[in-house]
Design a protein around this motif. Structure first.
Motif, PDB file in Angstrom:
ATOM      1  N   TYR A 130      -7.228  11.697  -2.318  1.00  0.00           N
ATOM      2  CA  TYR A 130      -6.489  11.228  -1.131  1.00  0.00           C
ATOM      3  C   TYR A 130      -6.708  12.191   0.040  1.00  0.00           C
ATOM      4  CZ  TYR A 130      -3.896   7.325  -3.199  1.00  0.00           C
ATOM      5  OH  TYR A 130      -3.548   6.118  -3.743  1.00  0.00           O
ATOM      6  N   ASN A 157       0.952   3.837  -3.093  1.00  0.00           N
ATOM      7  CA  ASN A 157       0.479   5.202  -2.825  1.00  0.00           C
ATOM      8  C   ASN A 157       1.548   6.223  -3.182  1.00  0.00           C
ATOM      9  OD1 ASN A 157      -2.066   4.493  -2.013  1.00  0.00           O
ATOM     10  ND2 ASN A 157      -1.623   4.606   0.170  1.00  0.00           N
ATOM     11  N   GLU A 158       2.794   5.894  -2.887  1.00  0.00           N
ATOM     12  CA  GLU A 158       3.896   6.789  -3.233  1.00  0.00           C
ATOM     13  C   GLU A 158       3.962   6.999  -4.743  1.00  0.00           C
ATOM     14  OE1 GLU A 158       8.710   6.689  -2.916  1.00  0.00           O
ATOM     15  OE2 GLU A 158       7.599   5.983  -1.163  1.00  0.00           O
ATOM     16  N   LYS A 172      -4.610  13.573  -5.937  1.00  0.00           N
ATOM     17  CA  LYS A 172      -4.186  14.196  -4.684  1.00  0.00           C
ATOM     18  C   LYS A 172      -5.394  14.700  -3.889  1.00  0.00           C
ATOM     19  CE  LYS A 172       0.553  15.487  -5.560  1.00  0.00           C
ATOM     20  NZ  LYS A 172       1.548  16.551  -5.559  1.00  0.00           N
ATOM     21  N   ILE A 205       1.493   6.617  -6.922  1.00  0.00           N
ATOM     22  CA  ILE A 205       0.296   7.343  -7.361  1.00  0.00           C
ATOM     23  C   ILE A 205       0.447   8.836  -7.070  1.00  0.00           C
ATOM     24  CG2 ILE A 205      -2.171   7.676  -6.892  1.00  0.00           C
ATOM     25  CD1 ILE A 205      -2.229   4.533  -6.444  1.00  0.00           C
ATOM     26  N   LEU A 206       0.881   9.165  -5.864  1.00  0.00           N
ATOM     27  CA  LEU A 206       1.020  10.577  -5.500  1.00  0.00           C
ATOM     28  C   LEU A 206       2.179  11.238  -6.245  1.00  0.00           C
ATOM     29  CD1 LEU A 206       0.175  10.343  -1.708  1.00  0.00           C
ATOM     30  CD2 LEU A 206      -1.247  11.305  -3.547  1.00  0.00           C
ATOM     31  N   TYR A 260      -7.560  -2.198   5.457  1.00  0.00           N
ATOM     32  CA  TYR A 260      -7.185  -0.852   5.890  1.00  0.00           C
ATOM     33  C   TYR A 260      -8.037  -0.420   7.092  1.00  0.00           C
ATOM     34  CZ  TYR A 260      -6.629   4.173   5.999  1.00  0.00           C
ATOM     35  OH  TYR A 260      -6.403   5.464   6.431  1.00  0.00           O
ATOM     36  N   ARG A 311       0.832  -1.201   0.000  1.00  0.00           N
ATOM     37  CA  ARG A 311       0.000   0.000   0.000  1.00  0.00           C
ATOM     38  C   ARG A 311       0.869   1.255   0.000  1.00  0.00           C
ATOM     39  NH1 ARG A 311      -2.286   3.399   3.631  1.00  0.00           N
ATOM     40  NH2 ARG A 311      -4.331   4.196   3.040  1.00  0.00           N
TER      41      ARG A 311
END
Length: 117
Positions: free
Chosen positions: A31, A16-17, A28, A19-20, A67, A12
């Motif tokens: 999130y 996420n890193e 953004k 994607i961002l 999560y 995850r």
């Protein structure tokens, strides 16, 4: 924690890193909205995480279930509360939620470092 929890959190975080890092404004904002939604308000963070877990079960999203189980654990949700939540999710979602409940119990056990009897 256990292997399931460690693997899920590592994957995850890595994704996420990525994607961002795309610097996509919409992603953004999504999130950010997600983060803001679960902050303390008229409803406690604990209640919001329990709602997130129940709705994730009904929607049958195993990643979301994991999560929110972890967040519920961090918020001090008890095993008794979790099973009442599972009951609501299975009633609302129907028997198709049962396989997700099985995986959720396995993940909850790992979060608590002990099998449920």
């Amino acid at each position: 924690m256990g292997k399931l929890v460690d693997e899920f959190n590592a994957y995850r975080a890595k994704m996420n890193e990525k994607i961002l890092a795309s610097d996509n404004k919409v992603m953004k904002r999504i999130y950010s909205l997600d983060t803001l939604t679960y902050q303390e308000g008229a409803l406690s963070t604990k209640v919001k995480e329990m709602l997130g877990l129940a709705t994730s079960m009904v929607l049958r999203c195993d990643d979301c279930v994991k999560y929110h189980l972890e967040k519920c654990y961090e918020q001090g949700v008890t095993t008794e509360e979790i099973f009442e939540l599972f009951g609501v999710a299975n009633l609302v979602g129907g028997t198709i939620v049962i396989p997700h409940t099985r995986r959720a119990v396995e993940y909850w056990e790992e979060l608590n470092n002990s099998p449920l009897n």
